[in-house]
Design a protein around this motif. Sequence first.
Motif, PDB file in Angstrom:
ATOM      1  N   ASN A 199       2.844  15.884   5.882  1.00 37.54           N
ATOM      2  CA  ASN A 199       4.280  15.663   5.697  1.00 37.54           C
ATOM      3  C   ASN A 199       4.910  16.853   5.002  1.00 37.54           C
ATOM      4  OD1 ASN A 199       4.063  13.172   6.844  1.00 37.54           O
ATOM      5  ND2 ASN A 199       4.431  12.020   4.985  1.00 37.54           N
ATOM      6  N   VAL A 200       6.172  17.072   5.276  1.00 37.68           N
ATOM      7  CA  VAL A 200       6.938  18.114   4.615  1.00 37.68           C
ATOM      8  C   VAL A 200       7.587  17.489   3.397  1.00 37.68           C
ATOM      9  CG1 VAL A 200       8.851  19.732   4.873  1.00 37.68           C
ATOM     10  CG2 VAL A 200       7.371  19.223   6.830  1.00 37.68           C
ATOM     11  N   GLN A 223      12.242   7.965  11.536  1.00 40.11           N
ATOM     12  CA  GLN A 223      12.635   6.597  11.206  1.00 40.11           C
ATOM     13  C   GLN A 223      12.116   6.133   9.849  1.00 40.11           C
ATOM     14  OE1 GLN A 223      14.875   4.762  12.982  1.00 40.11           O
ATOM     15  NE2 GLN A 223      15.066   6.739  14.019  1.00 40.11           N
ATOM     16  N   SER A 224      11.251   6.902   9.225  1.00 43.89           N
ATOM     17  CA  SER A 224      10.741   6.514   7.903  1.00 43.89           C
ATOM     18  C   SER A 224      10.377   7.761   7.118  1.00 43.89           C
ATOM     19  CB  SER A 224       9.526   5.591   8.034  1.00 43.89           C
ATOM     20  OG  SER A 224       8.453   6.276   8.624  1.00 43.89           O
ATOM     21  N   LEU A 225      10.283   7.589   5.840  1.00 37.73           N
ATOM     22  CA  LEU A 225       9.818   8.649   4.959  1.00 37.73           C
ATOM     23  C   LEU A 225       9.155   8.017   3.747  1.00 37.73           C
ATOM     24  CD1 LEU A 225      12.125   8.856   2.485  1.00 37.73           C
ATOM     25  CD2 LEU A 225      13.327  10.106   4.216  1.00 37.73           C
ATOM     26  N   ALA A 226       8.427   8.832   3.022  1.00 35.26           N
ATOM     27  CA  ALA A 226       7.782   8.373   1.796  1.00 35.26           C
ATOM     28  C   ALA A 226       8.515   9.018   0.629  1.00 35.26           C
ATOM     29  CB  ALA A 226       6.310   8.753   1.789  1.00 35.26           C
ATOM     30  N   MET A 227       8.578   8.307  -0.475  1.00 36.87           N
ATOM     31  CA  MET A 227       9.275   8.819  -1.653  1.00 36.87           C
ATOM     32  C   MET A 227       8.394   8.615  -2.882  1.00 36.87           C
ATOM     33  SD  MET A 227      12.794   7.473  -3.428  1.00 36.87           S
ATOM     34  CE  MET A 227      12.081   5.881  -3.745  1.00 36.87           C
ATOM     35  N   ARG A 228       8.238   9.683  -3.660  1.00 37.51           N
ATOM     36  CA  ARG A 228       7.538   9.576  -4.933  1.00 37.51           C
ATOM     37  C   ARG A 228       8.592   9.422  -6.028  1.00 37.51           C
ATOM     38  NH1 ARG A 228       2.646  10.077  -6.472  1.00 37.51           N
ATOM     39  NH2 ARG A 228       1.961  11.230  -4.647  1.00 37.51           N
ATOM     40  N   TRP A 229       8.565   8.258  -6.667  1.00 35.13           N
ATOM     41  CA  TRP A 229       9.513   7.936  -7.740  1.00 35.13           C
ATOM     42  C   TRP A 229       8.718   7.315  -8.874  1.00 35.13           C
ATOM     43  CZ3 TRP A 229      13.959   8.539 -10.031  1.00 35.13           C
ATOM     44  CH2 TRP A 229      14.497   7.555 -10.838  1.00 35.13           C
ATOM     45  N   ARG A 230       8.803   7.915 -10.040  1.00 33.03           N
ATOM     46  CA  ARG A 230       8.092   7.429 -11.225  1.00 33.03           C
ATOM     47  C   ARG A 230       6.595   7.249 -10.954  1.00 33.03           C
ATOM     48  NH1 ARG A 230      12.546   3.192 -13.631  1.00 33.03           N
ATOM     49  NH2 ARG A 230      14.029   4.796 -14.221  1.00 33.03           N
ATOM     50  N   ASN A 231       5.987   8.296 -10.435  1.00 36.44           N
ATOM     51  CA  ASN A 231       4.543   8.373 -10.200  1.00 36.44           C
ATOM     52  C   ASN A 231       4.013   7.329  -9.227  1.00 36.44           C
ATOM     53  OD1 ASN A 231       4.297  10.572 -11.958  1.00 36.44           O
ATOM     54  ND2 ASN A 231       4.175   9.194 -13.715  1.00 36.44           N
ATOM     55  N   ARG A 232       4.829   6.874  -8.317  1.00 38.08           N
ATOM     56  CA  ARG A 232       4.391   5.900  -7.309  1.00 38.08           C
ATOM     57  C   ARG A 232       5.021   6.275  -5.975  1.00 38.08           C
ATOM     58  NH1 ARG A 232       2.236   2.249  -4.638  1.00 38.08           N
ATOM     59  NH2 ARG A 232       2.659   0.042  -4.626  1.00 38.08           N
ATOM     60  N   LEU A 233       4.266   6.113  -4.894  1.00 34.44           N
ATOM     61  CA  LEU A 233       4.782   6.378  -3.554  1.00 34.44           C
ATOM     62  C   LEU A 233       5.326   5.099  -2.930  1.00 34.44           C
ATOM     63  CD1 LEU A 233       2.127   8.760  -2.006  1.00 34.44           C
ATOM     64  CD2 LEU A 233       4.535   9.257  -2.373  1.00 34.44           C
ATOM     65  N   VAL A 285      10.505  13.067  -5.081  1.00 34.09           N
ATOM     66  CA  VAL A 285      10.046  13.895  -3.981  1.00 34.09           C
ATOM     67  C   VAL A 285      10.058  13.049  -2.712  1.00 34.09           C
ATOM     68  CG1 VAL A 285       8.161  15.308  -3.078  1.00 34.09           C
ATOM     69  CG2 VAL A 285       8.556  15.213  -5.542  1.00 34.09           C
ATOM     70  N   MET A 286      10.625  13.608  -1.656  1.00 34.80           N
ATOM     71  CA  MET A 286      10.654  12.945  -0.357  1.00 34.80           C
ATOM     72  C   MET A 286       9.641  13.630   0.555  1.00 34.80           C
ATOM     73  SD  MET A 286      12.763  10.555  -0.365  1.00 34.80           S
ATOM     74  CE  MET A 286      14.064   9.947  -1.349  1.00 34.80           C
ATOM     75  N   TYR A 287       8.882  12.818   1.280  1.00 30.16           N
ATOM     76  CA  TYR A 287       7.891  13.303   2.236  1.00 30.16           C
ATOM     77  C   TYR A 287       8.293  12.805   3.617  1.00 30.16           C
ATOM     78  CZ  TYR A 287       5.110  13.902  -2.003  1.00 30.16           C
ATOM     79  OH  TYR A 287       4.665  14.257  -3.248  1.00 30.16           O
ATOM     80  N   ALA A 288       8.570  13.731   4.519  1.00 25.82           N
ATOM     81  CA  ALA A 288       8.981  13.372   5.872  1.00 25.82           C
ATOM     82  C   ALA A 288       7.976  13.932   6.866  1.00 25.82           C
ATOM     83  CB  ALA A 288      10.371  13.926   6.165  1.00 25.82           C
ATOM     84  N   PRO A 326       0.832  -1.213   0.000  1.00 24.88           N
ATOM     85  CA  PRO A 326       0.000   0.000   0.000  1.00 24.88           C
ATOM     86  C   PRO A 326       0.862   1.256   0.000  1.00 24.88           C
ATOM     87  CG  PRO A 326       0.028  -0.994   2.170  1.00 24.88           C
ATOM     88  CD  PRO A 326       0.752  -1.938   1.250  1.00 24.88           C
ATOM     89  N   GLU A 327       0.353   2.297  -0.628  1.00 27.95           N
ATOM     90  CA  GLU A 327       1.083   3.560  -0.657  1.00 27.95           C
ATOM     91  C   GLU A 327       1.008   4.214   0.718  1.00 27.95           C
ATOM     92  OE1 GLU A 327      -0.305   6.086  -3.802  1.00 27.95           O
ATOM     93  OE2 GLU A 327       0.887   5.021  -5.286  1.00 27.95           O
ATOM     94  N   PRO A 328       2.094   4.839   1.154  1.00 25.68           N
ATOM     95  CA  PRO A 328       2.084   5.495   2.459  1.00 25.68           C
ATOM     96  C   PRO A 328       1.235   6.764   2.444  1.00 25.68           C
ATOM     97  CG  PRO A 328       4.190   5.809   1.372  1.00 25.68           C
ATOM     98  CD  PRO A 328       3.392   4.890   0.509  1.00 25.68           C
ATOM     99  N   ASN A 329       0.737   7.128   3.610  1.00 27.78           N
ATOM    100  CA  ASN A 329      -0.048   8.339   3.770  1.00 27.78           C
ATOM    101  C   ASN A 329       0.909   9.524   3.883  1.00 27.78           C
ATOM    102  OD1 ASN A 329      -1.859  10.322   4.380  1.00 27.78           O
ATOM    103  ND2 ASN A 329      -2.580   9.406   6.287  1.00 27.78           N
ATOM    104  N   ILE A 330       0.729  10.540   3.054  1.00 29.26           N
ATOM    105  CA  ILE A 330       1.645  11.686   3.066  1.00 29.26           C
ATOM    106  C   ILE A 330       0.978  12.952   3.591  1.00 29.26           C
ATOM    107  CG2 ILE A 330       3.194  10.810   1.289  1.00 29.26           C
ATOM    108  CD1 ILE A 330       1.682  12.597  -0.720  1.00 29.26           C
TER     109      ILE A 330
END
Length: 169
Positions: A74-75, A97-107, A88-91, A67-71
Amino acid sequence: MKSTLFSPLKPQLLAKLLITLCATGLSVSAIAADATKDPISKKTTKAKTTKNAKADSKKSEIDTSEPEPNIDQNVDTEYKCELGNSLVMYAHPEDNQSLAMRWRNRLYKLTRVETSTGAHRFENQKIGLVWINIPSKGMLLDSRRGHQLANECKSTKVASLSVTETQVK
């Protein structure tokens, strides 16, 4: 005129020839079998194999079962990388301890991995993505294939600050 040059060597020559033919008999029959195949079917098989390999590599790059993380709340920090790549990084301010990353239109969710060098390393072992961030740049790696996906990634916020400082001086 009768040739006597080969007459004493005939038994030895025939024996060597027979041994050579027996030893290479399998490869000769394999070559003959390949030659009798239809060249069109050979090309079709190669094309299908290549298409299947490409499809498999795309499947391994994008894993939709996670599942995609909830952003929300987030900054976000956008990174521009060499060769026109971006991510794009979402912290979350309360979670280091974790972050979300958008890479090629996917989180993707990445989890911090402690390092001895002081670099910030985040990883998603299931997908094989590794983000390494040092003060001057960041890089995204594919740990399954062992190659870089994006390199020389610089935050657009840092880049815009350096341009402003240059213009002021």
